[in-house]
Design an enzyme around this catalytic site. Structure first.
Site, PDB file in Angstrom:
ATOM      1  CE  LYS A 389      -1.900  -1.293   3.747  1.00  0.00           C
ATOM      2  NZ  LYS A 389      -2.419  -1.448   4.917  1.00  0.00           N
ATOM      3  CB  THR A 422      -6.408   8.325   6.620  1.00  0.00           C
ATOM      4  OG1 THR A 422      -5.336   8.972   7.558  1.00  0.00           O
ATOM      5  CG2 THR A 422      -6.553   9.135   5.501  1.00  0.00           C
ATOM      6  N   GLY A 424      -7.576   4.054  10.382  1.00  0.00           N
ATOM      7  CA  GLY A 424      -8.202   2.439  10.203  1.00  0.00           C
ATOM      8  C   GLY A 424      -8.401   2.061   8.560  1.00  0.00           C
ATOM      9  CB  THR A 425      -7.344   3.792   5.536  1.00  0.00           C
ATOM     10  OG1 THR A 425      -5.837   3.934   6.059  1.00  0.00           O
ATOM     11  CG2 THR A 425      -7.916   5.122   5.343  1.00  0.00           C
ATOM     12  N   GLY A 426      -6.411   0.936   6.804  1.00  0.00           N
ATOM     13  CA  GLY A 426      -5.335  -0.105   6.417  1.00  0.00           C
ATOM     14  C   GLY A 426      -6.413  -1.329   6.944  1.00  0.00           C
ATOM     15  CB  CYS A 427      -8.415  -1.782  10.022  1.00  0.00           C
ATOM     16  SG  CYS A 427      -7.237  -1.535  11.166  1.00  0.00           S
TER      17      CYS A 427
END
Ligand SMILES: Nc1ncnc2c1ncn2[C@@H]1O[C@H](COP(=O)(O)OP(=O)(O)OP(=O)(O)O)[C@@H](O)[C@H]1O
Ligand SMILES: Cc1ncc(CO)c(N)n1
Ligand SMILES: [Mg+2]
Length: 712
Positions: A389, A422, A424-427
């Protein structure tokens, strides 16, 4: 284990080929088969017993094991410690009554049936003697040379309609038969050659299960930490799974005390309790996909790895939560090693750039190309796909890439959304990915779908107004909008979004030589006087525009505010200018191109007569000057800016004045409230007018001193 007949594997030694029956069974069970029938008409009793013992070990409780016909072999294998759950009997085999008596009430007893008299016989049996019927053949097949006439789908449906027991369709069942057989009332499909002869029995099994489950929402399990603010962790996972069409479940690995501004504390319950959570689910629910998030220590990670190795869910996505937003490493060395050991059990791992470097035990990639090369090395080393990412790259585009051992399989990119929301965007991305995959998408499509959903969620985040730090994304924004539940953004959310969307402009202003020199006092006098002379011309017209805003204001309070602003621009600020330019020379300069451009913008918006758009256009002059004045006055550009002896102290104090800051706050409130109440298309025009004015503010500061400037 409950009697899940949906995908019933019947073994065939010949079709399994040199890899053998046990290998095919292991893969099919890993692919989701939940009942296996050992069927070998040619094997001796002893060979069947040996195979049952071997298959029992291979299956390891993840599926039921029954044997075709050989009741004695089943009993002998049980005596040797194998888990043999039951038998399947043909019409000419041992009696089902004997089998039930020998195996006990908890065993599975199946019976082949395909004629109405078979059903009459079943009805005459004591209840619970037979658990299911194997009904076929559906289509002609070579795996049962002596089969009766094929029933076909219609014949099968007619038989099921008469049956008092669950019916498993068997005989020549192919992938295309699954949905029609399910719709015809089948309790499951028995598959032989389509899996036993498949190059990849696990994938073949999964394909049959996807065909069987159709559009049933996939059951997706998040194994992650808790984030009470709802933006990350299992809370975000459950929302992301639901928003992407799955049924979300969550086993909690750690409790965090955190909000949108950071993590205050973490509590990690005993790993044994995590195992209890995981086993409780696996014992009851067929899990279609697993997303793994925060795993706090090595023991927790190993607990998850052991469980994954036993349960082998169809889809596993690991989001390696290893590096905090601050850059701090969240896991100790032992935990990082344990996480690497987990990777071969996953289908995809989704590291951001710092996490990729940590997993690869390499320095962080310095550019996107080397990041993808690093991801390919990780993929090769651990046999896992890598969704690397690029969100942490300081670029206008946000790239992501799905990378295998030979490089990128799919590349994605899109403009960065300027926002602070942003958290928690990865979660959220990894949970959406697992769900989309479990709904049957291939990996590249699943990434594209998950990204598109996340983008929509990030863009709408300002409408949530949660917390004063990095806010969460709006996981259901698209569904709310399409469902007529659109939640209008709040004034505060709009202020946050607009301010963030001009981040580039604001950084551009801070980086201007003019601003740097103004702050440290080295700005040549003629450059400052040139700027002031242009500013005087601007302010005289700006005051007129504010008067126009006052004339359009919908309330007397707003009318008074803009009128006062007009008066201030003429009296207060020009007072400063006259102190440098002398009264008679204040407006003597010729307006420069940027001055004209800015005033043309304001006049054209004022001429349009739209109050909301006009106040948006005048806002940057308040907001950017108040922000600059506040930061200069706070010493952000250096303590010298606070010195009364500063050559430009009068300018600095004008814009650091608390009264100016209050006027700015009031202007922001008026404009953003108007934006919150406006229709989306009006709000878009308001933002455009705002952003254009902000850019012109930057251009105004950057306007070069003409060689022959009419400097006063
Ligand atoms: N500002 C943005 N604009 C558009 N997309 C974004 C933005 N920020 C993040 N994303 C998307 O979200 C994905 C994950 O975000 P990020 O890079 O922050 O991962 P992360 O650091 O693991 O996030 P988290 O802190 O939640 O773990 C990115 O790969 C990108 O697709
Ligand atoms: C519980 C939890 N998991 C993951 C993250 C990463 O965003 C977080 N902040 N909190
Ligand atoms: Mg992350």
């Amino acid at each position: 284990m409950s009697l899940d007949l949906s995908l019933y594997l019947v073994t065939d030694a010949a079709l399994s080929g040199p890899r053998g029956v046990a290998a095919v069974v292991a893969e099919a069970v890993a692919g989701g088969a939940r009942i296996v029938q050992l069927r070998d008409k040619n094997a001796t009793e002893a060979e069947i017993v040996d195979q049952l013992v071997e298959l029992s070990a291979v299956i390891a409780g993840r599926a039921l094991l029954v044997v075709d016909d050989r009741l004695d072999a089943a009993l002998e294998a049980r005596r040797r410690g194998a888990r043999v759950d039951g038998v399947h009997l043909g019409q000419s085999d041992a009696s089902v009554l004997d089998a039930r008596a020998a195996l006990g009430p908890d065993a599975i007893v199946g019976l082949t049936a395909n004629r109405s008299e078979h059903l009459d016989a079943v009805r005459a049996l004591p209840a619970g003697t037979v658990d299911y019927l194997g009904v076929g053949v559906v289509h002609p097949t070579t795996t049962k040379p002596d089969h009766p006439p094929a029933l076909g789908i219609e014949g099968f449906a007619a038989f099921v309609a008469q049956s008092p027991l669950p019916c498993v369709a068997i005989g020549g069942v192919g992938l295309d038969d699954v949905a029609p057989l399910r719709d015809a009332g089948a309790a499951g499909v028995a598959v032989v050659s389509a899996i036993c002869a498949a190059d990849d029995p696990r994938s073949a099994t999964r394909a049959f299960l996807r065909a069987w489950h159709g559009t049933r929402p996939p059951r997706v399990l998040s194994i992650a930490g808790s984030d009470p603010s709802g933006g990350a962790g299992i809370q975000a996972d459950l929302k992301s799974i639901a928003a992407n069409g799955g049924y979300g479940m969550a086993a909690i690995t750690a409790l965090t005390a955190q909000n949108t501004r950071g993590v205050r504390d973490v509590h990690v319950p005993p790993a044994e309790f995590l195992r209890e959570q995981l086993d409780a689910l696996a014992d009851d629910v067929d899990i279609d996909a697993v997303k793994i998030g925060m795993l706090a220590d090595a023991e927790i990670i190993r607990t998850v790895g052991d469980w994954l190795d036993r349960v082998r869910p169809e889809t596993v996505v690991v989001d390696p939560v290893m590096v905090a937003t601050s850059g701090d490493r969240l896991l100790d060395t032992a935990a990082e090693d344990a996480l690497r050991d987990l990777l071969p059990l996953a289908d995809v791992v989704t590291p951001n750039l710092p996490e990729l470097a940590a997993l690869a035990r390499e320095q962080p990639a310095q550019n996107w190309g080397s990041a993808q090369e690093q991801a390919a090395r990780l993929s090769e080393r651990y046999g896992v796909l890598v969704l690397v990412k690029g969100g942490h790259l300081d670029s206008a585009e946000v790239p992501d890439a799905l990378v295998g051992p030979d490089g990128a399989l799919a590349a994605f990119s899109g403009p960065r959304i300027v926002t602070v929301n942003t958290h928690g965007t990865g979660c959220s991305l990894s949970s959406a990915l697992a769900t989309r995959r479990a709904r049957g998408a291939d990996w590249a499509t699943a990434v594209a779908e998950a990204r598109a959903w996340l983008r929509e969620s990030i863009a709408a985040a300002s409408g949530l107004d949660v917390g004063r730090g990095h806010g969460p994304v709006s996981h259901f924004a698209g569904l709310w909008t399409r469902g007529g539940l659109d939640t209008a953004p709040t004034a505060a959310g709009i202020a946050d979004e607009w301010w963030q969307r001009i981040t580039g402009i604001r950084r551009g202003i801070d980086d201007l030589p003019f601003i740097r020199a103004l702050a440290d006092g080295t700005l040549p006098r003629d450059a400052f006087v040139f700027y002031l002379a242009q500013d005087a011309l601007y302010l005289r017209e700006y005051a007129r525009v504010l008067a126009a805003a006052a004339s359009l204001a919908p309330t007397s309070a707003e009318q008074a505010f803009w009128a006062q602003g007009a008066q201030g621009a003429i009296a207060g600020e020009l007072e400063l200018h006259e102190s440098w330019l002398s009264a008679e020379r204040t407006f003597a300069a010729d307006p420069g191109p940027v001055t004209n451009a800015y005033l043309d913008h304001l006049r054209s918006v004022a001429f349009g007569g739209d109050y909301a758009e006009l106040v948006a256009a005048v806002l940057p002059c308040y907001w950017l000057y108040a922000d600059l004045g506040e930061r200069l006055g706070a010493g952000v550009f250096g303590a010298y800016a606070l010195d009364p002896a500063h050559p430009y102290a009068s300018w600095l104090s004008t814009y650091a004045d608390p009264g100016f800051a209050e006027a700015n706050r009031r202007a922001i409130a008026i404009v953003t409230s108007a934006a919150a109440d406006a229709a989306p298309e009006t709000r878009a025009r308001m933002y455009a007018a705002f952003e254009r004015a902000a850019q012109l503010e930057l251009d105004f500061f950057a306007a070069p001193l003409p060689e022959a400037a009419a400097v006063l």
